[in-house]
Design a protein around this motif. Structure first.
Motif, short mmCIF file in Angstrom:
data_model
loop_
_atom_site.label_atom_id
_atom_site.label_comp_id
_atom_site.label_asym_id
_atom_site.label_seq_id
_atom_site.Cartn_x
_atom_site.Cartn_y
_atom_site.Cartn_z
N ARG A 68 1.89 -5.23 3.02
CA ARG A 68 2.07 -3.85 2.61
C ARG A 68 2.31 -3.75 1.11
NH1 ARG A 68 8.17 -1.59 3.83
NH2 ARG A 68 9.29 -3.13 2.58
N ARG A 69 2.02 -2.60 0.57
CA ARG A 69 2.29 -2.32 -0.84
C ARG A 69 2.78 -0.87 -0.92
NH1 ARG A 69 -3.24 -2.33 -4.15
NH2 ARG A 69 -3.47 -4.44 -3.31
N PHE A 70 3.31 -0.52 -2.09
CA PHE A 70 3.82 0.84 -2.30
C PHE A 70 2.88 1.58 -3.25
CE2 PHE A 70 7.62 -1.74 -1.42
CZ PHE A 70 8.07 -1.10 -0.27
N ASP A 71 2.66 2.86 -2.95
CA ASP A 71 1.74 3.67 -3.75
C ASP A 71 2.43 4.29 -4.96
OD1 ASP A 71 -0.82 4.79 -4.23
OD2 ASP A 71 -0.11 6.71 -3.48
N LEU B 182 1.94 1.77 1.95
CA LEU B 182 0.58 1.51 2.42
C LEU B 182 0.62 0.27 3.30
CD1 LEU B 182 -1.36 2.09 -0.93
CD2 LEU B 182 -0.81 3.74 0.86
N ASN B 183 0.18 0.40 4.53
CA ASN B 183 0.31 -0.65 5.53
C ASN B 183 -0.52 -1.88 5.19
OD1 ASN B 183 2.08 0.78 7.20
ND2 ASN B 183 0.40 1.85 8.22
N PRO B 184 -0.18 -3.05 5.79
CA PRO B 184 -1.00 -4.26 5.61
C PRO B 184 -2.44 -4.01 6.05
CG PRO B 184 1.08 -4.79 6.68
CD PRO B 184 0.98 -3.29 6.66
N ALA B 185 -3.35 -4.82 5.53
CA ALA B 185 -4.77 -4.64 5.87
C ALA B 185 -5.47 -5.98 5.93
CB ALA B 185 -5.46 -3.73 4.85
N LEU B 186 -6.33 -6.13 6.94
CA LEU B 186 -7.18 -7.31 7.10
C LEU B 186 -8.62 -6.85 7.20
CD1 LEU B 186 -7.78 -10.33 7.70
CD2 LEU B 186 -7.39 -9.79 10.13
N THR B 187 -9.46 -7.33 6.31
CA THR B 187 -10.88 -7.00 6.37
C THR B 187 -11.70 -8.28 6.47
OG1 THR B 187 -11.01 -6.98 3.94
CG2 THR B 187 -10.64 -4.87 5.06
N VAL B 188 -12.78 -8.20 7.20
CA VAL B 188 -13.67 -9.34 7.42
C VAL B 188 -15.09 -8.88 7.14
CG1 VAL B 188 -14.54 -11.03 9.07
CG2 VAL B 188 -12.15 -10.30 9.18
N SER B 189 -15.83 -9.69 6.41
CA SER B 189 -17.25 -9.43 6.17
C SER B 189 -18.05 -10.65 6.63
CB SER B 189 -17.51 -9.16 4.69
OG SER B 189 -16.85 -7.99 4.26
N ALA B 190 -19.22 -10.40 7.19
CA ALA B 190 -20.07 -11.48 7.69
C ALA B 190 -21.50 -11.26 7.24
CB ALA B 190 -19.99 -11.56 9.21
N ALA C 57 -11.70 -2.03 10.01
CA ALA C 57 -10.25 -1.95 9.81
C ALA C 57 -9.88 -0.72 9.00
CB ALA C 57 -9.76 -3.21 9.08
N ASP C 58 -8.71 -0.18 9.29
CA ASP C 58 -8.16 0.93 8.51
C ASP C 58 -7.44 0.37 7.28
OD1 ASP C 58 -9.06 2.72 10.40
OD2 ASP C 58 -7.17 2.76 11.50
N VAL C 59 -7.98 0.63 6.11
CA VAL C 59 -7.40 0.13 4.86
C VAL C 59 -6.84 1.32 4.09
CG1 VAL C 59 -7.81 -1.16 2.74
CG2 VAL C 59 -9.07 -1.75 4.83
N GLU C 60 -5.53 1.44 4.05
CA GLU C 60 -4.90 2.55 3.35
C GLU C 60 -4.92 2.29 1.85
OE1 GLU C 60 -1.01 3.02 4.97
OE2 GLU C 60 -1.72 3.69 6.93
N LEU D 156 13.33 -2.44 -7.36
CA LEU D 156 12.15 -2.04 -6.61
C LEU D 156 10.94 -2.88 -7.01
CD1 LEU D 156 12.51 1.86 -6.74
CD2 LEU D 156 13.38 0.26 -5.02
N ARG D 157 9.90 -2.82 -6.19
CA ARG D 157 8.66 -3.51 -6.50
C ARG D 157 7.76 -2.61 -7.34
NH1 ARG D 157 7.26 -7.97 -4.53
NH2 ARG D 157 5.04 -7.53 -4.79
N PRO D 158 6.95 -3.19 -8.21
CA PRO D 158 5.98 -2.37 -8.93
C PRO D 158 5.00 -1.72 -7.94
CG PRO D 158 6.18 -4.55 -9.94
CD PRO D 158 6.90 -4.60 -8.63
N ALA D 159 4.51 -0.55 -8.29
CA ALA D 159 3.54 0.14 -7.46
C ALA D 159 2.27 -0.71 -7.31
CB ALA D 159 3.20 1.50 -8.06
N GLN D 160 1.68 -0.65 -6.13
CA GLN D 160 0.40 -1.29 -5.82
C GLN D 160 0.44 -2.82 -5.93
OE1 GLN D 160 -2.26 0.19 -4.56
NE2 GLN D 160 -1.57 2.32 -4.75
N ALA D 161 1.62 -3.43 -5.77
CA ALA D 161 1.75 -4.88 -5.90
C ALA D 161 2.21 -5.48 -4.57
CB ALA D 161 2.74 -5.24 -7.00
N PRO D 162 1.30 -6.02 -3.74
CA PRO D 162 1.71 -6.65 -2.49
C PRO D 162 2.38 -8.00 -2.74
CG PRO D 162 -0.62 -7.00 -2.83
CD PRO D 162 -0.16 -6.10 -3.95
N ILE D 163 3.25 -8.40 -1.82
CA ILE D 163 3.86 -9.72 -1.94
C ILE D 163 2.85 -10.80 -1.54
CG2 ILE D 163 5.65 -11.26 -1.05
CD1 ILE D 163 7.49 -8.90 -0.75
#
Length: 666
Positions: free
Chosen positions: A597-600, A608-616, A638-641, A564-571
């Motif tokens: 995505r990452r696992f909680d 936890l689904n993928p997330a894209l955030t943009v700041s300007a 964006a919805d950031v889980e 398994l993957r470590p918790a909270q570690a995205p690829i």
């Protein structure tokens, strides 16, 4: 702007209470954040987020994160609440004495001149805690800056830093104030009457005095911080506070004369947390735990001697740290009151000696070092009492532990041409368990995690190779790495509610029981790509990509985690940005960050689904040193889980937030 440190550092700031960066660091993966990057940041951890795979334990910033989840980790090998990276300010660790996390509000970016992010690179001269890397903060030495800003949802921020002279004394003062009414992390239809905003009030202040004495510099620094925040549900909140004192004597190396540094420091912290159990429909909460006092104190001494002659630079040093602390809590809420108390804590220490050297010959740079540390965990206790009768229901006094850890590193860099260079490195590092991991169980919602006083230090070994191209219009960097963590400290699921378990007590339905364990090994291989282009004056484009494939081998200790993957570690994680000057006195900046995505949880059951955030940000300079700006954080809302409970209730990061402000730098 992110850039690699040059191999040769000709400029030395004689007023700084630190030695200059060692030449051998160029053989390792070092990313430098300059003052311009920090000037645009409202929070330091958000500025660090421009480096891929650098982040807090959960996918959110310290604006909304509970203090116990503000642990920083690098390369997404295996994030934890305690953090697997060492953070220092001019040599003084900022990691909390009790839990290892970092309260980022204590360091306003206005007070810094730069940051070096050392990804992996071994323990080297940094010491215990630098498992996946180190973040080296440099405090401002000259000039000043201030920011005044207001944002949505009652958000406001005022921070500033300045320098000046009082006769022979140079002073550096920094202060920051911040507040927000926050956002509600759980949204309809899951949200209920018990859900509340993640509000925050934080303040910090520091003063440093520098006094030249002959060819040396004596520096004294004092600082304090405090923050109070809501935890997102009725009856749950947190307060963190602390102080720091340091005394540093430094002599800069020059012209065949050795340089040296001797530093004494002391840090205190306190934490209060109120946790609640939530009804299944989130209509109400009931108290579950009140951590009303967690006093902790850490002391440290470090010293280094450095000599450079005929292309050879050597450094010898010692580093010792000691921390003691305890948590005081009330728990087991029955009949309208808490019925039990808990006192748990102890003492940890680590002391090491090291030797580092680097040699430059033509296009070659070779750097390496050896280090030996002694660690100890002693005087541990966990005493639990019945509050009505004062009878002891648990008296656990674990045996003292101690041992030695040997670590080493070796790096080679070769200039292939005026533009191209290549490097390779091998290294090892270690992180002892914190007092929090050793002695304090905790509860989040209906999930309970048990402490483990038998934890031993986790150790990392790694190798990496990299190439870089540096020209005026274009910088390119690529790194391949492979890391292995032995005796990894992992929160392992050992039971599910509803049910009653020894020591932990009753676990409600939908909750799980976990225990911190040295659960086998974590192996990770990864790729890091970075590019910065300057196609014309007034335009800078930057992008970076990080891929880390990490897997757990639980062995006989936790076979259910194997594969398994470590918790909270995205690829995957990627960042992109632009700084553009479309007209005189105008600057437009855009920054984007994407994560897969990452696992909680450790069992990879909560996704936890993928997330894209943009700041300007758009900024107009009103005078040579004064600018007005407007900034939208999470521009596209964006919805950031950030978390998921055992019953499938998801928490989200902040929605779009618009800020306006004034900034001045001189």
């Amino acid at each position: 702007m992110m850039q690699d440190p040059p191999v040769v550092l000709d400029e030395v700031v004689v007023t700084a209470p630190r030695l200059p960066a060692a030449e051998g660091e160029a053989a390792f993966s070092v990313i430098r954040l300059d003052g311009a990057t920090l000037d645009r940041a409202t929070r330091l951890d958000e500025a660090l987020g421009q480096v891929p795979a650098v982040g807090l334990f959960r996918r959110t910033s310290s604006l909304t994160a509970n203090p116990t989840t503000q642990g920083l980790s690098l390369r997404a090998i295996a994030p934890t609440g305690a953090g697997r990276a060492l953070v220092t300010l001019d040599g003084v660790p900022l990691n909390d004495p009790f839990g290892g996390w970092v309260i980022w509000a204590q360091v306003p970016p206005e007070g810094l001149s730069g940051v070096d992010v050392v990804r992996a690179g071994g323990t080297g001269p940094y010491g215990a805690g630098a498992l996946t890397g180190s973040v080296l903060l440099r405090e401002r030495d000259t000039g000043g800056a201030w920011t005044a800003a207001m944002g949505e949802r009652g958000s406001a921020r005022l921070a500033g830093s300045g320098t000046g002279d009082l006769g022979p004394l140079r002073w550096v003062a920094t202060a920051g104030l911040e507040r927000t009414d926050g956002h509600v992390p759980v949204r309809p239809p899951d949200a209920g009457a018990a859900d509340r905003p993640l509000d925050l009030e934080a303040n910090s202040a520091s003063l440093r005095l520098d006094l030249p004495v002959g060819n040396a510099l004596i520096s004294g620094r004092v600082s304090a911080f405090e923050e109070m925040r809501g935890s997102g549900v009725e009856g749950s909140d947190a307060e963190a506070s602390g102080t720091a004192l340091s005394l540093t004597a430094t002599r800069q190396p020059d012209a065949g004369q050795p340089g040296w540094r001797v530093q004494l420091w002391r840090r205190t912290s306190d934490l209060q947390n109120r946790f609640v159990a939530t009804e299944p429909d989130r209509s109400a909460t009931r108290p579950a735990n009140h951590q009303f006092q967690t006093p902790a104190t850490a002391w440290g001494l470090n010293a280094a001697w450095r000599m450079k002659r005929d292309g050879l630079e050597t450094e010898l040093g010692v580093d010792t740290r000691r921390a003691e602390g305890e948590t005081n809590e009330r728990y087991r809420f029955m009949g309208g009151e808490f019925t039990r108390s808990r006192q748990a804590g102890g003492e940890t220490s680590v002391a090491g000696v090291y030797a580092e050297a680097s040699a430059t010959h033509g296009p070659w740079l070779v750097a390496g070092g050896l280090r030996l540390d002694h660690w100890a965990a002693r005087d541990g206790l966990r005493v639990e009492r019945d509050l009505q009768t004062d009878a002891v229901v648990l008296d656990d006094r674990p045996a003292d532990q101690s041992g030695e850890v040997f670590s080493a590193r070796l790096g080679v860099r070769r200039a292939l041409s005026p533009e191209w260079s290549a490097r390779a490195a091998a290294y090892s590092a270690f992180r002892p368990a914190t007092l929090n991991e050793l002695h304090r169980p905790f509860r989040v919602g209906n999930d309970i995690t048990e402490a483990n006083a038998g934890l031993v230090p986790e150790q990392l070994t790694g190798i990496e190779v990299g190439v870089a191209r540096e020209t005026e219009p274009l910088d390119l960097r690529a790194t391949l790495f492979a890391n292995r963590i032995e005796d990894a400290i992992v929160n392992v699921t050992i039971g599910q509610g509803p049910g009653t378990f020894p020591r932990a007590g009753f676990v409600p339905a939908g909750g799980v029981l976990r225990e911190r364990q040295n659960a086998g090994t974590i192996e990770a291989v990864g790729l890091e790509l970075e590019v910065e282009a300057r196609p014309r004056d007034g335009l800078t484009l930057r992008g970076a990509l990080s891929a880390t494939d990490a897997q757990v081998d639980g062995g006989s200790q936790a076979p259910q985690l194997t594969g398994l993957r470590p918790a909270q570690a995205p690829i995957w994680s990627a960042t992109a940005g632009m700084d553009w000057t479309p007209a005189p006195d105008w600057t437009v900046s855009v920054d984007a960050r994407w994560e897969s995505r990452r696992f909680d949880d450790d069992l990879n059951s909560r996704v936890l689904n993928p997330a894209l955030t943009v700041s300007a940000r758009a900024e107009r300079r009103l005078s040579p040193d004064l600018a007005a700006w407007v900034e939208a954080v999470n521009l596209f809302d964006a919805d950031v889980e950030t978390a998921e409970t055992g019953t499938g209730v998801v928490s989200f990061g902040p929605p779009r937030t618009v800020w306006i402000g004034l900034s001045r730098q001189w």
